[in-house]
Design a protein around this motif. Structure first.
Motif, PDB file in Angstrom:
ATOM      1  N   TYR A 228       0.819  -1.205   0.000  1.00 10.39           N
ATOM      2  CA  TYR A 228       0.000   0.000   0.000  1.00 10.39           C
ATOM      3  C   TYR A 228       0.853   1.254   0.000  1.00 10.39           C
TER       4      TYR A 228
ATOM      5  N   TYR B 183       0.218   4.786   1.531  1.00 11.61           N
ATOM      6  CA  TYR B 183      -0.671   5.478   2.472  1.00 11.61           C
ATOM      7  C   TYR B 183      -0.293   6.954   2.490  1.00 11.61           C
TER       8      TYR B 183
ATOM      9  N   SER C  49      -5.825   8.187   2.805  1.00 10.92           N
ATOM     10  CA  SER C  49      -6.224   7.088   1.930  1.00 10.92           C
ATOM     11  C   SER C  49      -5.028   6.184   1.689  1.00 10.92           C
TER      12      SER C  49
ATOM     13  N   ASP D  69      -4.075   0.316  -2.781  1.00 10.66           N
ATOM     14  CA  ASP D  69      -3.685  -1.091  -2.787  1.00 10.66           C
ATOM     15  C   ASP D  69      -3.027  -1.349  -4.136  1.00 10.66           C
TER      16      ASP D  69
ATOM     17  N   ILE E  59      -8.485   3.091  -0.878  1.00  6.60           N
ATOM     18  CA  ILE E  59      -9.323   2.991   0.320  1.00  6.60           C
ATOM     19  C   ILE E  59      -9.308   4.358   0.990  1.00  6.60           C
TER      20      ILE E  59
ATOM     21  N   VAL F  44      -9.006   5.789   5.582  1.00  9.95           N
ATOM     22  CA  VAL F  44      -8.280   4.748   6.311  1.00  9.95           C
ATOM     23  C   VAL F  44      -7.308   5.375   7.302  1.00  9.95           C
ATOM     24  N   SER F  45      -7.179   4.748   8.454  1.00 12.38           N
ATOM     25  CA  SER F  45      -6.163   5.119   9.437  1.00 12.38           C
ATOM     26  C   SER F  45      -5.055   4.084   9.357  1.00 12.38           C
TER      27      SER F  45
ATOM     28  N   ILE G 234      -5.657  -4.629   5.381  1.00 12.91           N
ATOM     29  CA  ILE G 234      -6.740  -3.745   5.806  1.00 12.91           C
ATOM     30  C   ILE G 234      -7.652  -4.516   6.755  1.00 12.91           C
TER      31      ILE G 234
ATOM     32  N   HIS H  43     -11.093  -3.915   9.453  1.00 12.23           N
ATOM     33  CA  HIS H  43     -12.179  -3.009   9.848  1.00 12.23           C
ATOM     34  C   HIS H  43     -12.325  -3.096  11.356  1.00 12.23           C
TER      35      HIS H  43
ATOM     36  N   PRO I 207     -11.904   1.445   8.255  1.00  7.27           N
ATOM     37  CA  PRO I 207     -10.752   0.700   7.746  1.00  7.27           C
ATOM     38  C   PRO I 207      -9.447   1.159   8.398  1.00  7.27           C
ATOM     39  N   TRP I 208      -8.613   0.190   8.710  1.00  2.64           N
ATOM     40  CA  TRP I 208      -7.276   0.440   9.265  1.00  2.64           C
ATOM     41  C   TRP I 208      -6.268  -0.335   8.439  1.00  2.64           C
ATOM     42  N   LEU I 209      -5.216   0.341   8.042  1.00  4.30           N
ATOM     43  CA  LEU I 209      -4.090  -0.322   7.396  1.00  4.30           C
ATOM     44  C   LEU I 209      -3.138  -0.741   8.500  1.00  4.30           C
TER      45      LEU I 209
END
Length: 127
Positions: free
Chosen positions: A27, A29, A45, A48, A55, A58-59, A90, A92, A105-107
């Motif tokens: 990813y 980010y 965001s 991917d 995404i 996203v955090s 990712i 949730h 969503p969390w990376l």
């Protein structure tokens, strides 16, 4: 437990490891330039690289990064400006924000792979 059965269990476990690794992706980010006026915030965001999907909102959870990788992101803005590619997945996670529950969503980053290419940073505000 017989030696043959133990060997089979160990071999089965080793064969399952690549399947776990396959659940991870790469990813980019970053801060996407959108500003937060109401929670949850869409300000970050992640692209991917395997699917090309962005995404939004996203955090990032960087707590699982190796120490050397943590030092890199702690000393500069490489993470939020989209200058690096991280390996992760990712998830949730449910969070309560101002009395409302959200599945966000969390990376979950596991390591830094390389420097991001300009073409991979197009969704970032710093591009």
């Amino acid at each position: 437990m017989s030696g043959l059965r133990l060997a089979f269990l160990i071999a089965s476990s080793i064969c399952a490891l690549p399947a776990l690794a396959a659940a991870q992706s790469s990813y980019v980010y970053c801060d996407n330039g959108l500003r937060c006026f109401k929670a949850p915030c869409p300000s970050n965001s992640a692209l991917d690289l395997a699917t090309g999907t962005i995404i939004k909102g996203v955090s990032i959870d960087a707590s699982g990064l190796p120490q050397a990788d943590k030092a890199i992101i702690d000393q500069s803005d490489v993470l939020y400006s989209g200058k690096i590619v991280v390996r992760g997945s990712i998830e949730h996670r449910t969070q309560t924000i101002t009395g409302n529950e959200y599945s966000l969503p969390w990376l979950v980053a596991t390591r830094i792979i390389r420097t991001a290419k300009d073409s991979e940073r197009k969704h970032c505000s710093s591009h």
